[in-house]
Design a protein around this motif. Structure first.
Motif, PDB file in Angstrom:
ATOM      1  N   ARG A   5       0.829  -1.203   0.000  1.00  0.00           N
ATOM      2  CA  ARG A   5       0.000   0.000   0.000  1.00  0.00           C
ATOM      3  C   ARG A   5       0.866   1.258   0.000  1.00  0.00           C
ATOM      4  NH1 ARG A   5      -4.886  -1.236   4.215  1.00  0.00           N
ATOM      5  NH2 ARG A   5      -5.906  -2.798   2.925  1.00  0.00           N
ATOM      6  N   ARG A   6       1.955   1.232   0.779  1.00  0.00           N
ATOM      7  CA  ARG A   6       2.855   2.379   0.834  1.00  0.00           C
ATOM      8  C   ARG A   6       3.510   2.620  -0.524  1.00  0.00           C
ATOM      9  NH1 ARG A   6       5.862   1.579   6.636  1.00  0.00           N
ATOM     10  NH2 ARG A   6       4.075   2.182   7.905  1.00  0.00           N
ATOM     11  N   ILE A   7       3.916   1.532  -1.184  1.00  0.00           N
ATOM     12  CA  ILE A   7       4.551   1.658  -2.491  1.00  0.00           C
ATOM     13  C   ILE A   7       3.553   2.233  -3.499  1.00  0.00           C
ATOM     14  CG2 ILE A   7       5.527   0.345  -4.435  1.00  0.00           C
ATOM     15  CD1 ILE A   7       6.790  -1.517  -2.346  1.00  0.00           C
ATOM     16  N   ASN A   8       2.333   1.717  -3.512  1.00  0.00           N
ATOM     17  CA  ASN A   8       1.305   2.226  -4.432  1.00  0.00           C
ATOM     18  C   ASN A   8       0.989   3.683  -4.131  1.00  0.00           C
ATOM     19  OD1 ASN A   8       1.058  -0.119  -5.900  1.00  0.00           O
ATOM     20  ND2 ASN A   8      -0.613  -0.924  -4.662  1.00  0.00           N
ATOM     21  N   SER A   9       0.951   4.031  -2.850  1.00  0.00           N
ATOM     22  CA  SER A   9       0.674   5.402  -2.455  1.00  0.00           C
ATOM     23  C   SER A   9       1.790   6.328  -2.924  1.00  0.00           C
ATOM     24  CB  SER A   9       0.515   5.484  -0.934  1.00  0.00           C
ATOM     25  OG  SER A   9       0.302   6.799  -0.533  1.00  0.00           O
ATOM     26  N   LYS A  10       3.035   5.914  -2.789  1.00  0.00           N
ATOM     27  CA  LYS A  10       4.172   6.711  -3.244  1.00  0.00           C
ATOM     28  C   LYS A  10       4.145   6.870  -4.760  1.00  0.00           C
ATOM     29  CE  LYS A  10       7.359   5.815   0.536  1.00  0.00           C
ATOM     30  NZ  LYS A  10       8.660   5.259   0.926  1.00  0.00           N
ATOM     31  N   LYS A  11       3.766   5.823  -5.475  1.00  0.00           N
ATOM     32  CA  LYS A  11       3.680   5.908  -6.933  1.00  0.00           C
ATOM     33  C   LYS A  11       2.614   6.915  -7.354  1.00  0.00           C
ATOM     34  CE  LYS A  11       5.354   1.338  -8.242  1.00  0.00           C
ATOM     35  NZ  LYS A  11       5.016   0.060  -8.894  1.00  0.00           N
ATOM     36  N   LYS A  12       1.481   6.911  -6.651  1.00  0.00           N
ATOM     37  CA  LYS A  12       0.417   7.857  -6.966  1.00  0.00           C
ATOM     38  C   LYS A  12       0.867   9.285  -6.694  1.00  0.00           C
ATOM     39  CE  LYS A  12      -3.489   4.778  -6.192  1.00  0.00           C
ATOM     40  NZ  LYS A  12      -4.665   4.480  -5.359  1.00  0.00           N
ATOM     41  N   ILE A  13       1.551   9.485  -5.587  1.00  0.00           N
ATOM     42  CA  ILE A  13       2.040  10.815  -5.239  1.00  0.00           C
ATOM     43  C   ILE A  13       3.043  11.295  -6.282  1.00  0.00           C
ATOM     44  CG2 ILE A  13       3.431  12.100  -3.563  1.00  0.00           C
ATOM     45  CD1 ILE A  13       2.026  10.469  -1.369  1.00  0.00           C
ATOM     46  N   ASN A  14       3.933  10.416  -6.722  1.00  0.00           N
ATOM     47  CA  ASN A  14       4.910  10.784  -7.750  1.00  0.00           C
ATOM     48  C   ASN A  14       4.223  11.126  -9.080  1.00  0.00           C
ATOM     49  OD1 ASN A  14       7.185  10.644  -6.171  1.00  0.00           O
ATOM     50  ND2 ASN A  14       7.587   8.496  -6.647  1.00  0.00           N
TER      51      ASN A  14
END
Length: 101
Positions: A5-14
């Motif tokens: 979830r953290r990785i997906n969240s970081k990808k969305k933010i980027n």
């Protein structure tokens, strides 16, 4: 699962950051390369540059260099808008003056 979830969240933010940066750069680029006043309306207007001399006023510059067929007050208004000046001119200032073809 939490790491995913953290990785997906970081990808969305980027992705959002990249999108915002693209929008900002495009807006900045359009602001720099936008058309000069008058050209946006499709008018066939040329411009000349005039160096202000001691004693020059917007009125006598518009009268001397502006389009003869145009009301001098309109020419003065266009000079003010194009050059972002008010009534006070300094010797050495360079003004852009509209010239109708």
């Amino acid at each position: 699962m939490l790491k995913l979830r953290r990785i997906n969240s970081k990808k969305k933010i980027n992705k959002i950051r990249i999108l915002l940066a693209t929008i900002l750069l495009t807006t900045f680029w359009l602001g720099i390369t936008g058309p000069i006043e008058g050209q946006a309306l499709g008018n066939s207007t040329q411009h000349i540059k005039v160096v202000v001399k001691k004693g020059d006023t917007l009125w006598n510059i518009a009268e001397k260099y502006g389009p003869a067929e145009q009301d001098i007050r309109k020419t003065i208004y266009e000079i003010k808008i194009m050059n972002k000046v008010e009534d006070l001119l300094q010797p050495g200032d360079v003004l852009i003056i509209p010239q109708t073809e």
